[in-house]
Design a protein around this motif. Structure first.
Motif, short mmCIF file in Angstrom:
data_model
loop_
_atom_site.label_atom_id
_atom_site.label_comp_id
_atom_site.label_asym_id
_atom_site.label_seq_id
_atom_site.Cartn_x
_atom_site.Cartn_y
_atom_site.Cartn_z
N LYS A 16 5.44 60.83 -13.59
CA LYS A 16 6.64 60.43 -14.29
C LYS A 16 7.70 61.51 -14.33
O LYS A 16 8.86 61.27 -14.02
N SER A 17 7.35 62.75 -14.71
CA SER A 17 8.38 63.78 -14.85
C SER A 17 9.02 64.12 -13.51
O SER A 17 10.21 64.35 -13.44
N GLN A 19 9.37 62.08 -10.99
CA GLN A 19 10.21 60.96 -10.58
C GLN A 19 11.55 60.96 -11.29
O GLN A 19 12.53 60.46 -10.75
N THR A 20 11.63 61.50 -12.47
CA THR A 20 12.87 61.49 -13.22
C THR A 20 13.73 62.71 -12.95
O THR A 20 14.89 62.73 -13.32
N LEU A 21 13.19 63.72 -12.32
CA LEU A 21 13.94 64.93 -12.00
C LEU A 21 14.50 64.86 -10.58
O LEU A 21 13.87 64.28 -9.71
#
Length: 120
Positions: A16-17, A19-21
Protein backbone atom coordinates in the motif's frame (compact mmCIF):
# COMPACT_ATOMS: atom_id res chain seq x y z
CA UNK A 1 -10.06 -20.16 -2.51
CA UNK A 2 -9.81 -18.68 1.01
CA UNK A 3 -6.00 -18.96 0.92
CA UNK A 4 -5.89 -17.06 -2.38
CA UNK A 5 -8.06 -14.24 -1.04
CA UNK A 6 -6.00 -14.06 2.16
CA UNK A 7 -2.75 -13.92 0.16
CA UNK A 8 -4.16 -11.19 -2.06
CA UNK A 9 -5.17 -9.11 0.98
CA UNK A 10 -1.71 -9.52 2.53
CA UNK A 11 -0.03 -8.41 -0.71
CA UNK A 12 -2.32 -5.39 -1.06
CA UNK A 13 -1.68 -4.25 2.52
CA UNK A 14 2.09 -4.77 2.31
CA UNK A 15 2.38 -2.80 -0.96
CA UNK A 16 0.00 0.00 0.00
CA UNK A 17 2.59 2.64 0.97
CA UNK A 18 4.68 2.05 -2.14
CA UNK A 19 1.62 2.26 -4.37
CA UNK A 20 0.68 5.65 -2.96
CA UNK A 21 4.17 7.16 -3.21
CA UNK A 22 5.76 8.41 -6.44
CA UNK A 23 8.88 6.75 -7.82
CA UNK A 24 12.09 8.84 -8.04
CA UNK A 25 11.30 10.16 -11.51
CA UNK A 26 7.73 11.17 -10.61
CA UNK A 27 8.79 12.73 -7.32
CA UNK A 28 10.15 16.24 -7.31
CA UNK A 29 10.56 19.20 -4.99
CA UNK A 30 8.01 22.01 -4.70
CA UNK A 31 6.50 21.06 -8.05
CA UNK A 32 9.81 20.86 -9.93
CA UNK A 33 11.45 17.67 -11.23
CA UNK A 34 14.87 16.78 -9.82
CA UNK A 35 15.52 13.61 -11.86
CA UNK A 36 15.77 12.99 -15.58
CA UNK A 37 15.99 9.77 -17.59
CA UNK A 38 19.41 9.32 -19.16
CA UNK A 39 18.65 5.90 -20.61
CA UNK A 40 15.83 3.38 -20.44
CA UNK A 41 15.60 -0.16 -21.80
CA UNK A 42 13.29 -3.07 -21.11
CA UNK A 43 15.72 -4.20 -18.39
CA UNK A 44 16.80 -0.99 -16.65
CA UNK A 45 16.34 2.75 -16.20
CA UNK A 46 19.17 5.19 -15.48
CA UNK A 47 18.27 8.46 -13.76
CA UNK A 48 20.36 11.54 -13.10
CA UNK A 49 19.10 13.47 -10.06
CA UNK A 50 20.37 16.99 -9.32
CA UNK A 51 19.93 18.78 -5.99
CA UNK A 52 21.04 22.41 -5.65
CA UNK A 53 21.32 23.73 -2.07
CA UNK A 54 17.96 23.75 -0.23
CA UNK A 55 16.38 21.44 -2.83
CA UNK A 56 15.22 17.98 -1.90
CA UNK A 57 13.25 15.02 -3.15
CA UNK A 58 9.73 14.58 -1.76
CA UNK A 59 8.97 11.26 -0.08
CA UNK A 60 9.21 8.53 -2.72
CA UNK A 61 10.01 4.88 -3.15
CA UNK A 62 12.85 3.11 -4.91
CA UNK A 63 12.80 -0.30 -6.51
CA UNK A 64 16.02 -2.27 -6.03
CA UNK A 65 18.76 -0.08 -7.46
CA UNK A 66 22.42 0.92 -7.63
CA UNK A 67 23.48 4.51 -6.97
CA UNK A 68 26.59 6.54 -7.71
CA UNK A 69 27.44 10.02 -6.43
CA UNK A 70 28.70 12.26 -9.25
CA UNK A 71 28.95 15.32 -6.95
CA UNK A 72 28.63 14.94 -3.20
CA UNK A 73 27.08 17.14 -0.55
CA UNK A 74 25.33 17.17 2.81
CA UNK A 75 21.83 15.73 3.07
CA UNK A 76 19.07 15.49 5.61
CA UNK A 77 17.43 12.09 5.10
CA UNK A 78 14.11 11.03 6.57
CA UNK A 79 13.16 7.36 6.38
CA UNK A 80 11.87 4.56 8.59
CA UNK A 81 14.95 4.99 10.85
CA UNK A 82 14.15 8.68 11.53
CA UNK A 83 15.82 11.89 10.36
CA UNK A 84 19.57 12.36 10.20
CA UNK A 85 22.08 14.60 8.43
CA UNK A 86 24.92 12.91 6.57
CA UNK A 87 27.79 14.00 4.34
CA UNK A 88 27.90 12.14 1.02
CA UNK A 89 31.28 12.15 -0.74
CA UNK A 90 31.76 12.26 -4.49
CA UNK A 91 32.33 8.74 -5.87
CA UNK A 92 30.31 6.94 -3.19
CA UNK A 93 28.26 3.96 -4.40
CA UNK A 94 25.43 2.04 -2.76
CA UNK A 95 22.87 -0.58 -3.66
CA UNK A 96 19.52 -1.71 -2.31
CA UNK A 97 18.08 -5.13 -3.00
CA UNK A 98 14.62 -4.31 -1.62
CA UNK A 99 12.01 -1.58 -1.93
CA UNK A 100 12.85 1.50 0.10
CA UNK A 101 11.23 4.85 0.91
CA UNK A 102 12.71 8.19 1.96
CA UNK A 103 12.70 11.95 1.62
CA UNK A 104 15.90 13.97 1.25
CA UNK A 105 16.95 17.62 1.44
CA UNK A 106 20.29 19.09 0.37
CA UNK A 107 21.31 21.10 3.46
CA UNK A 108 24.81 21.78 2.14
CA UNK A 109 26.12 24.72 0.14
CA UNK A 110 26.90 22.93 -3.14
CA UNK A 111 24.87 21.14 -5.82
CA UNK A 112 24.82 17.33 -5.51
CA UNK A 113 24.26 14.99 -8.44
CA UNK A 114 23.48 11.26 -8.40
CA UNK A 115 23.02 8.44 -10.88
CA UNK A 116 20.35 5.87 -9.99
CA UNK A 117 20.34 2.63 -11.97
CA UNK A 118 17.13 0.64 -11.49
CA UNK A 119 16.37 -2.87 -12.66
CA UNK A 120 12.96 -3.39 -14.15
Amino acid sequence: MKKSIFLLIILMVSCKSVQTLPDPLEAGWEGEKVCEVLNETIKQRILKCTFPPNVGHQKHYHRPHFGYTLAGGTFQITDAKGTRTIPVATGVTWSKSELSEHEVLNVGDSTSVYLIIESK
